[in-house]
Design an enzyme around this catalytic site. Sequence first.
Site, PDB file in Angstrom:
ATOM      1  N   SER A  95       0.818  -1.219   0.000  1.00 38.49           N
ATOM      2  CA  SER A  95       0.000   0.000   0.000  1.00 38.49           C
ATOM      3  C   SER A  95       0.847   1.263   0.000  1.00 38.49           C
ATOM      4  O   SER A  95       0.415   2.307  -0.464  1.00 38.49           O
ATOM      5  CB  SER A  95      -0.922  -0.022   1.231  1.00 38.49           C
ATOM      6  OG  SER A  95      -1.824  -1.101   1.130  1.00 38.49           O
ATOM      7  N   HIS A 148       4.883  -0.044  12.607  1.00 41.92           N
ATOM      8  CA  HIS A 148       4.996   0.061  11.135  1.00 41.92           C
ATOM      9  C   HIS A 148       3.627   0.270  10.502  1.00 41.92           C
ATOM     10  O   HIS A 148       3.480   0.977   9.503  1.00 41.92           O
ATOM     11  CB  HIS A 148       5.649  -1.216  10.594  1.00 41.92           C
ATOM     12  CG  HIS A 148       6.104  -1.084   9.171  1.00 41.92           C
ATOM     13  ND1 HIS A 148       5.667  -1.902   8.166  1.00 41.92           N
ATOM     14  CD2 HIS A 148       6.959  -0.201   8.592  1.00 41.92           C
ATOM     15  CE1 HIS A 148       6.216  -1.539   7.020  1.00 41.92           C
ATOM     16  NE2 HIS A 148       7.011  -0.520   7.249  1.00 41.92           N
TER      17      HIS A 148
END
Length: 234
Positions: free
Chosen positions: A134, A166
């Site tokens: 993404s 993350h």
Amino acid sequence: MAAASASSSCVLHRLHDDTSSLLSSRGINHRSYSLSLISSRKIQSTSSLVQSSPNCLSNPLFIAPAEKKKSPFQTEAVRTLTGSLTKAEGFRFAIVVARFNEIVTKPLLEGALDTFKKYSVREEDIDVVWVPGSFEIGLVAQKLGKSGKYHSILCIGAVVRGDTTHYDAVANTAASGVLSAGLSSGVPCIFGVLTCEDMDQALNRAGGKAGNKGSEAALTAIEMASLFEHHLKD
Ligand SMILES: Nc1c(NC[C@H](O)[C@H](O)[C@H](O)CO)[nH]c(=O)[nH]c1=O
Ligand SMILES: CC(=O)[C@@H](O)COP(=O)(O)O
């Protein structure tokens, strides 16, 4: 009508003289009260007033109503612009889809393609571009938007929280990347990226009990393509 307006005009002028002399006889500075010799335009509007209520002239201090000027920005009615879902044939779409968490993004893609088909988008008018994750969607969406080949860019991904922070970096960057691609290219870029706490949440939104967010995002892509094509074209 012209005769009526002329007679009203002389009536108003006579009224002006009568009023001035009346006020003068009472020692009132008639300049501040006198009927300003109204423009032909106001005479016409006042003549219609005189015709509708002639006795207003009997009042010696009758002052012709000032006509409110319309602002150049004032419209007779509010305009409403919306995109249509019924005229999707002929629109061209790109779908940018992340391969990361493909178990989720593949059914999202299939949901989007099914919806495009249901709304008469031709297969030859759809390009699917795969990216690793993404995080990469924004740059590719911008490139496709700037190509001028598409009416809308649909962005599909699935960001699922792990053990570290993350997730926040990828999810936030994916969102800002898609927004930035739309703003910089001027082509609607649709955010169809799931951001979920766990895999169950993601699968439920990729054809599970929470529906298919890829299908919903495709509807948004069609509506935005129509809005821009029919109402917001330069
Ligand atoms: N953890 C997820 C990722 N991570 C990969 C990034 O998107 C990117 O590809 C990598 O950081 C290299 O630039 N991507 C997702 O789409 N979903 C995730 O849950
Ligand atoms: C969204 C992510 O990047 C995430 O899936 C990575 O997992 P982790 O935070 O356990 O490294």
